[in-house]
Structure formats: structure tokens, C-alpha cells
Design a protein around this motif. Structure first.
Motif, PDB file in Angstrom:
ATOM      1  N   ILE A   1       0.946  -1.197   0.106  1.00  0.00           N
ATOM      2  CA  ILE A   1      -0.012  -0.091  -0.027  1.00  0.00           C
ATOM      3  C   ILE A   1       0.808   1.304  -0.171  1.00  0.00           C
ATOM      4  CG2 ILE A   1      -1.677   1.305   1.317  1.00  0.00           C
ATOM      5  CD1 ILE A   1      -2.544  -1.443   2.616  1.00  0.00           C
ATOM      6  N   GLY A   2       0.707   2.179  -1.012  1.00  0.00           N
ATOM      7  CA  GLY A   2       1.440   3.153  -0.898  1.00  0.00           C
ATOM      8  C   GLY A   2       1.297   4.371   0.152  1.00  0.00           C
ATOM      9  N   VAL A   3       2.316   4.994   0.276  1.00  0.00           N
ATOM     10  CA  VAL A   3       2.056   6.407   1.072  1.00  0.00           C
ATOM     11  C   VAL A   3       2.546   7.653   0.510  1.00  0.00           C
ATOM     12  CG1 VAL A   3       3.370   7.299   3.285  1.00  0.00           C
ATOM     13  CG2 VAL A   3       3.052   4.871   3.239  1.00  0.00           C
ATOM     14  N   ASN A   4       1.467   8.125   0.529  1.00  0.00           N
ATOM     15  CA  ASN A   4       1.565   9.627  -0.205  1.00  0.00           C
ATOM     16  C   ASN A   4       1.936  10.909   0.763  1.00  0.00           C
ATOM     17  OD1 ASN A   4       0.599   8.717  -2.639  1.00  0.00           O
ATOM     18  ND2 ASN A   4      -1.695   9.084  -1.712  1.00  0.00           N
ATOM     19  N   VAL A   5       3.370  11.354   0.665  1.00  0.00           N
ATOM     20  CA  VAL A   5       3.639  12.381   1.553  1.00  0.00           C
ATOM     21  C   VAL A   5       3.252  13.677   1.002  1.00  0.00           C
ATOM     22  CG1 VAL A   5       5.872  13.217   2.537  1.00  0.00           C
ATOM     23  CG2 VAL A   5       5.688  10.612   1.980  1.00  0.00           C
ATOM     24  N   THR A   6       2.939  14.239   1.909  1.00  0.00           N
ATOM     25  CA  THR A   6       2.279  15.636   1.205  1.00  0.00           C
ATOM     26  C   THR A   6       3.244  16.479   0.797  1.00  0.00           C
ATOM     27  OG1 THR A   6       0.547  15.304   3.116  1.00  0.00           O
ATOM     28  CG2 THR A   6       0.490  17.398   1.938  1.00  0.00           C
ATOM     29  N   ASP A   7       2.850  17.009  -0.274  1.00  0.00           N
ATOM     30  CA  ASP A   7       3.793  18.098  -0.827  1.00  0.00           C
ATOM     31  C   ASP A   7       3.733  19.583   0.036  1.00  0.00           C
ATOM     32  OD1 ASP A   7       5.693  18.928  -2.601  1.00  0.00           O
ATOM     33  OD2 ASP A   7       4.213  19.517  -4.256  1.00  0.00           O
ATOM     34  N   GLU A   8       4.499  20.083  -0.339  1.00  0.00           N
ATOM     35  CA  GLU A   8       4.660  21.739   0.568  1.00  0.00           C
ATOM     36  C   GLU A   8       4.222  22.660  -0.529  1.00  0.00           C
ATOM     37  OE1 GLU A   8       9.016  22.044   2.756  1.00  0.00           O
ATOM     38  OE2 GLU A   8       8.888  21.301   0.783  1.00  0.00           O
TER      39      GLU A   8
ATOM     40  N   ALA B   1       9.250   3.591   6.249  1.00  0.00           N
ATOM     41  CA  ALA B   1       9.012   2.205   6.530  1.00  0.00           C
ATOM     42  C   ALA B   1       8.643   1.393   5.276  1.00  0.00           C
ATOM     43  CB  ALA B   1       8.053   2.252   7.739  1.00  0.00           C
ATOM     44  N   GLN B   2       8.495   2.075   4.222  1.00  0.00           N
ATOM     45  CA  GLN B   2       8.094   1.254   3.140  1.00  0.00           C
ATOM     46  C   GLN B   2       9.447   0.027   2.932  1.00  0.00           C
ATOM     47  OE1 GLN B   2       4.975   1.328   2.625  1.00  0.00           O
ATOM     48  NE2 GLN B   2       4.708   2.586   0.677  1.00  0.00           N
ATOM     49  N   CYS B   3      10.410   0.424   3.107  1.00  0.00           N
ATOM     50  CA  CYS B   3      11.654  -0.408   3.200  1.00  0.00           C
ATOM     51  C   CYS B   3      11.934  -0.779   4.438  1.00  0.00           C
ATOM     52  CB  CYS B   3      12.683   0.459   2.315  1.00  0.00           C
ATOM     53  SG  CYS B   3      12.631   0.681   0.513  1.00  0.00           S
TER      54      CYS B   3
END
Lengths: 403, 352
Positions: free
Chosen positions: B188-195, B237-239
Motif C-alpha cells: 500500500i502506497g504512502v503519499n507524502v504531502t507536498d509543500e 518504513a516502506q523499506c
């Protein structure tokens, strides 16, 4: 009556004899002249043969004349001993090659035409991680001008790499700055500058080294640098607020002007993708008519301006023959052939810009690690003998090509 | 009237400037049109010499713009330096050039690893890349699956999507991060919010990352960064799956043989200390305002950088074995992307 006729007959015979002798004399003279010409030609061939035996080179390189051909050059050899070279310049004064390397110790290295190393240099008082020499230019006096992306300055050295001065902005040199702050400074004082330490060093012989705070950094980020045929300095500025090209007149670089550096400057361009705009212009060169060609790196095109800094047109964008991917270093020869290094296209593209419209001639090189193949080429320099020197970054070499 | 027009034009120009400068998912990394020519910058459809139709292998392609010469971008990831001034972060501070990148660098890094307030450029001692070699993705995998995935290789595009719009919904992500790093095994992907304003640099002499709370600086607005920091830890933590640990994990066994007790990497320390104290240092400094907005989150990026660090390890710090029990390589290579020399990152919060 008959005696008179006999006298006339003798006279005509004598005349014909005289004419015959004159013709023979002319023939002898012509033959002598031809013999002399043949002897001279033979002497020339003999001299060239001796020259070839001493240093075997293709004929165009042995006779320093513009080569009137429009076919691609061929690969000659490579100069190794450089670490990730990105900039290359040729000195017409002493036939030396200067290379800016961005790997290893990040030095500028000097080679002769055959690739023999002659020395190296770097900005004084800087560590490798604090400097990034990129492009170079050599003026008529043999001085070497080097743009440094991390020091935000143009460093100036003599032909042997002895540090002379630093241009800190379009109207400020390091020596000028020190002189403004230090009274009675000896003419033989030495200077150094390190943007990371925020310190200017100066030292007079026999005295301890002293420091000054650095001046307010100039609003510039010099990148590409070249001299044109009239001695003007052209450089590109990639600061965010305004990507632009600057022209500084030749007399700004006389020794007397270094300590009062406020030359007239022409600048043009802005940041963007429209007409008259740049995204990371990497090089600016001028042709014989004064037109200026700017490699507009991230816009993937060549931008053309007149000598007064008025935008004319651009070319080389899009796709198809002669289209550019990532144009970087450029050079222009005596016949107004424009050489553009395409860093991502992995070749050098050549255009005839002598007419009103640029005409794509050919490209040479492709991707790879073999002879004549490039792995991210970045810059090019030409010499007077028809040789081309290309900084082949990821292959860690300077490739030498020739007509 | 003329003055008024000039003022309006000036204001419009000032407003327009920053919008043209945040290029992370623009330029060659996005904004493609139906007739774009951007593809030809990096790809060839039929004559590509490298996989993925590329003109060369990563990272050489990336370093052509983002390398030490910074000939096509201001983010120089080889030296870990933003070479121009960071317009968004340092708006009227004209002339502030050469700031350390938040991620460190791959060859040199401009960091304040001894926390003396001055960043210096030094060779990198450990990095997350990038030379084609392989290593172990420590903690990758489920509980009880050993030290981690072996023979793991990384390149720029393992983590970054050069085409932008990388999120699972097609939107922008922080630094073009892929929701699922390549070969991570994550499902499952994690979207890191853009600035909104892309700030690339460690913007002050305290070497702060994401504006984290140590040491406290008056005016820090911390709570707004909370979501992004947590997302970032989730993304790491994806890796490094089993490194992800909440408050209390230092005293509660995870059940794993190797990663049994773990320092918190996603969470807020107990409120009993941080509600009142700015840090644990001596003398203890009390907050003038007490409330949950001052809690100090502890996330991966609190202690580590993503690209490479110039921190050096000596003594005990240089001889800590790896999670699989191996002891080589030793020396500075044990810097493990830490942001401070030795175990300065521990002392930074705990102040023993």
C-alpha cells in the motif's frame, strides 16, 4: 632594283632569326621559372614530410587554415587523467588545453595539444567540496577565466595557473574590494576568497596574513563563459530571479582596470520559457556578424540575439533532425559553424549560421564508452588546426576529434 | 497615478516570482502537454541505449542537472547544497546562497554535524545510494523475517518519480517521492504531502529538518508539520518496515528476534516532560506556553538524513554491529545517515 630586293631579303631573314632567338629565350625563362616552382614545391613537400615524420598528424592539422568542408570530423584520440570533466577551453596563445573537472579534487588541469599533462590549479584557500569549476575561457593574453558554481565567482589565473584575481560580481573584483578596505596595501599583496568561510584573506610579503569579512554576495550566478573575437567577455547568469546573458567590453580586463572594476555591461534575457527567456543558459558565443547564440539548456534550444542584445529567434527545439535535448557548451569556428554539445543527446550538433537562417549540417558521436562515443558530453573547444576538444564527463576524458 | 500603476506592477511582479521558482514537479518533471517535447530530453522511443528507454543509466542522467556543477538545477545533490538562495525560505535575505540540503549529499554534505551552529562541507561517510552496489535494507519485511532484504540496490528513481504527479491519486508528492519505493515489497502506497512553498534547505544554523522542535526556537510553528513528518516515517518504513515504532516501543517487545525493542520513530513523547520543558538539557528550560502544540515529535528525519551524511563516528559509536551481527565495514561507515557526529543525536534530546 634587284640589289634593293636582295638587301630586303637578307634583312627579313635576320629578323626571323632574331625573333626565333627571342622565343627560345622566353621558353628558357619559363622553363627556369617552372623548374624553380617545382623545386619550391618539392621543398614544401619535403618540409611537410619531415614535419610528419616528427609528429604524424592529418594534413589539415599540419596546415593551420580554415577547413572548407562540411562533413563530420573524425575521432583522433582521448586525453585521460581527468575526473568528470565538464568544461574545456583552448588557448590560442600557447596551444594549451584547460579542463575543469568536477570529480576528485575538482581541479583545473592543463594539457598540451597531445594530451601531456602540464599542471593543475584551483582557487586558493578552498577545499574540494567548496568549489565547483564548470566552464572556462582564455583571453588573448592567455589568462584563464573559470566560473565556479559553488563560489559564485569567476576566478582568473595566468596561463600557468597562478591565481590573479576573482570577479565577485559584474562590478566588483576581489583586489578592488580589499583595496577599498585596507590602506597602504602593497601592490604585490596576495588575496584569496572563500564563500563558505565568509572570509577574504590578504597578505603582503613579510607580513602575517589578515582577513576581512566577505562582501555582500552579488546577485549573480555565473555559469557559461566565453570570449568573442573582439575580446568581449560573454557569460551566462543562472540566478533564479533572472536567467540572463552578460557582455563585458574587452578593455575591462586590462591590468589597470582590475582595481577599479566598473565596466559597461550589456545584459539581456529573463527566466522562463517564452521568446527571449532562458532556463539555465549554459553557453553564449558570437559569430562573425556579432550575433549571439545562447544554449538555452532546460528549454532545449538555441536562442539568437543581435549584438545589441535584441532577441531575434530561437531554433533547435522540438523534434526532428537537428533538434536538441539538453544543449550545454558551444563553440563557433571561423566559418561560422556553430558546434553545440547535446549532453543528453550524447553528441555534438553542428549548424551553419553564416546565412540569415541556421542550417543544420550534421551531428557526430553517439552514446557509449568506445572511441568516438560520449557519456554525457558537456563542453567543446576548437583550436586553430581544425581539432575539436570535447569534455566527455562520465567517460572521464577529453575526446580529440579532427577534420 | 503613474506611481500607483508602478506600485501595482511591482506588487504583481513580487507575487509572480515565487510561483515560477518551485520546480520540483514542473520543468522536465511534469506539466506535460499533448505536444510536449520534454520526453525527448531523457528518452528515445526506438534507439534508447539504456533500460526504460532512457538515454543513460540513473544516476548519471540525474546528475547532469543535479550534480556538483548544478548546470541545470539549483539542487546539487552531490554536494548536498542548494546553490542559489532559497527564495521561499529566505525571502528577503538576498544573497544567502549555498545552504545545506535537508537530505544531505552523496559525495559531500554541508552539515552542522557537531552542532556548533556552523555548517561545513565534508566528505560523506554514509549514503543511501547510488553506485550500483548492493546492500541490505535493514528491517525490511514482516516480524521474524531476519535482518532485512539482502542484495538491495538503490538509484535515484528507486525513491523518486522523475515524472512528478507521483501520488496514488496522481497529485504531487513531497520531493517527487514514489508512494511505493521500487523493490520495497510494500503493498500500500504512502503519499507524502507536498509543500506549498518548496523549501529545499536546512534553513537555519540549527540544522533543523522539517522544522523539528530541537532546540526550540521562538516562533516555531510545529503542529502544521506534524502530518508530513508522520507520513515521512511511514514512507521510510516502506523499506525499513520494522523500524517504524510508536511511543512506548522502547519498553514493549515487538516479538521480532532482532528488532525487539525499538526507539520511537513515529510519535510524540510522553506529555509529562514536553508539556513544560523545551528540551531535557541542563539547565532545563521551561516553556512560556504550555500546550500540545509544543510536543516534540520524533520521526525518522529527526535523527537521519535521506541522501548522505558527513557525520563521523568514533569510539563506541564506530563499533556498533549491524542488525545481522556483522562488524564490517567499520569506522566512519557506521554513521548510518545520522545527522550528528557520534551519538550526538541522542544527546541532542536527552541531554545527559
Amino acid at each position: 632594283m634587284s640589289n634593293i630586293d636582295a638587301g630586303n631579303q637578307v634583312s627579313e631573314h635576320d629578323l626571323s632569326l632574331i625573333e626565333e632567338e627571342e622565343r627560345a629565350e622566353k621558353r628558357r625563362r619559363w622553363l627556369l621559372l617552372l623548374l624553380l616552382l617545382l623545386l619550391a614545391l618539392l621543398a614544401c613537400v619535403l618540409l611537410l614530410f619531415i614535419r610528419y615524420l616528427r609528429q604524424p598528424e592529418p594534413l589539415p592539422e599540419m596546415i593551420p587554415l580554415p577547413v572548407d568542408v562540411n562533413y563530420p570530423p573524425h575521432y583522433l584520440f582521448s586525453i585521460y587523467g581527468v575526473d568528470k570533466p565538464v568544461g574545456v577551453a583552448y588557448s590560442l596563445r600557447n596551444d594549451r588545453i584547460y579542463v575543469a573537472e568536477t570529480g576528485g579534487k575538482r581541479l583545473v588541469k592543463i594539457f598540451d595539444r597531445d594530451g601531456n599533462p602540464l599542471g593543475s590549479f584551483a582557487p586558493p584557500r578552498t577545499m574540494p567540496g567548496e568549489r565547483s569549476p564548470v566552464y572556462l575561457a582564455v583571453d588573448g593574453a592567455g589568462r584563464v577565466f573559470v566560473t565556479d558554481r559553488l563560489q559564485h565567482a569567476i576566478f582568473v589565473y595566468d596561463e600557468n595557473g597562478t591565481f590573479l584575481d576573482t570577479i565577485l560580481g559584474p562590478d566588483l573584483t576581489l583586489s578592488e574590494y580589499v583595496l577599498k578596505h585596507v590602506n597602504n596595501l602593497r601592490p604585490d599583496a596576495t588575496f584569496a576568497y572563500n564563500q563558505f568561510e565568509h572570509v577574504v584573506y590578504y597578505k603582503s610579503p613579510g607580513e602575517p596574513e589578515r582577513t576581512l569579512p566577505t562582501p555582500e554576495p552579488a546577485m549573480w550566478a555565473p555559469l557559461g563563459i566565453r570570449f568573442d573575437r573582439t575580446g568581449r567577455l560573454l557569460f551566462t547568469d543562472v540566478r533564479q530571479e533572472r536567467n540572463a546573458v552578460y557582455l563585458i567590453s574587452a578593455d575591462a580586463f586590462s591590468p589597470s582596470s582590475w582595481r577599479n572594476f566598473d565596466p559597461p555591461v550589456i545584459s539581456f534575457g529573463s527566466t522562463g520559457q517564452g521568446d527571449g527567456q532562458f532556463l539555465f543558459p549554459n553557453s553564449a558565443v558570437a559569430d562573425s556578424q556579432g550575433r549571439i547564440y545562447v544554449t538555452d539548456g532546460n528549454n532545449g534550444r538555441i536562442s539568437v540575439w543581435d549584438e545589441k542584445g535584441q532577441f531575434l529567434f530561437h531554433f533547435g527545439g522540438g523534434s526532428g533532425e537537428g533538434a536538441l535535448s539538453l544543449p550545454r557548451g558551444a563553440a563557433i569556428d571561423e566559418r561560422d559553424r556553430l558546434y553545440v554539445v547535446d549532453a543528453v543527446g550524447q553528441n555534438v550538433k553542428v549548424y551553419d549560421v553564416s546565412g540569415p537562417e541556421p542550417d543544420f549540417l550534421f551531428a557526430f558521436g553517439d552514446w557509449g564508452m568506445g572511441d568516438g562515443q560520449f557519456n554525457y558530453p558537456n563542453d567543446i573547444a576548437l583550436d586553430r588546426y581544425g581539432r575539436l576538444y570535447i569534455a566527455d564527463r562520465e567517460n572521464n576524458r577529453i575526446q580529440v576529434w579532427s577534420y | 497615478m503613474k506611481l500607483r500603476i508602478a506600485l501595482v506592477i511591482g506588487l504583481l511582479a513580487l507575487l509572480a516570482l515565487p510561483t515560477g521558482l518551485a520546480l520540483a514537479d514542473n520543468g522536465p518533471h511534469g506539466g506535460y502537454t499533448a505536444t510536449t517535447d520534454a520526453c525527448a530530453g531523457c528518452h528515445r522511443a526506438h534507439t534508447a541505449p539504456a533500460a526504460r528507454l532512457l538515454l543513460d543509466t540513473v544516476p548519471n542522467l540525474c546528475f547532469t542537472c543535479h550534480g556538483s556543477t548544478a548546470t541545470g538545477a539549483d539542487t546539487n545533490v552531490e554536494d548536498g547544497i542548494y546553490v542559489d538562495r532559497d527564495f521561499e525560505a529566505e525571502a528577503p535575505a538576498e544573497g544567502d546562497v549555498n545552504r545545506g540540503l535537508k537530505g544531505g549529499g552523496f559525495v559531500y554534505a554541508l552539515m552542522d554535524t557537531d552542532f556548533d551552529g556552523a555548517a561545513t562541507s565534508s566528505p560523506v561517510t554514509s549514503s543511501h545510494l547510488n553506485d550500483g552496489s548492493t546492500g541490505t535494507a535493514w528491517g525490511n519485511g514482516n516480524i521474524g523475517s531476519g535482518p532485512g532484504a539482502a542484495n538491495f540496490s538503490l538509484s535515484c528513481t528507486s525513491c523518486h518519480d522523475p515524472h512528478g504527479g507521483a501520488s496514488t491519486t496522481g497529485g504531487a508528492t513531497y520531493r517527487l517521492l514514489r508512494p511505493i519505493p521500487i523493490n520495497s515489497g510494500a503493498a500500500i502506497g504512502v503519499n507524502v504531502t507536498d509543500e506549498t512553498n518548496k523549501i529545499y534547505t536546512v534553513a537555519d544554523a540549527n540544522n533543523k529538518y522539517f522544522g523539528e522542535g530541537y532546540p526550540y526556537t521562538p516562533g516555531d510553528t510545529w503542529s502544521s508539520m506534524d502530518q508530513q513528518e508522520r507520513e515521512m516515517s511511514d514512507w521510510c518504513a516502506q523499506c525499513h518496515t520494522r523500524y517504524l515504532a510508536d511511543s512506548g516501543s522502547g519498553s514493549t517487545s515487538s516479538g521480532d528476534d532482532i528488532f525487539m525493542y525499538r526507539h520511537m520513530s513515529e510519535g510524540t513523547p510522553s506529555a509529562t516532560c514536553n508539556d513544560c520543558h523545551i528540551d531535557y538539557g541542563s539547565p532545563p528550560t521551561l516553556r512560556t506556553t504550555v500546550g500540545p502544540e509544543w510536543h516534540h515529535n520524533v520521526e525518522c528525519m529527526t535523527c537521519h538524513v535521506a541522501h548522505g551524511t558527513s557525520a563521523t563516528m568514533t569510539g563506541y559509536a564506530a563499533y556498533v554491529e549491524w542488525p545481522d551481527g556483522s562488524t564490517t565495514p567499520d569506522g566512519d561507515a557506521r554513521s548510518s545517515l545520522l545527522r550528528g557526529d557520534g551519538r550526538g543525536v541522542c544527546q541532542r534530546c536527552h541531554g545527559k
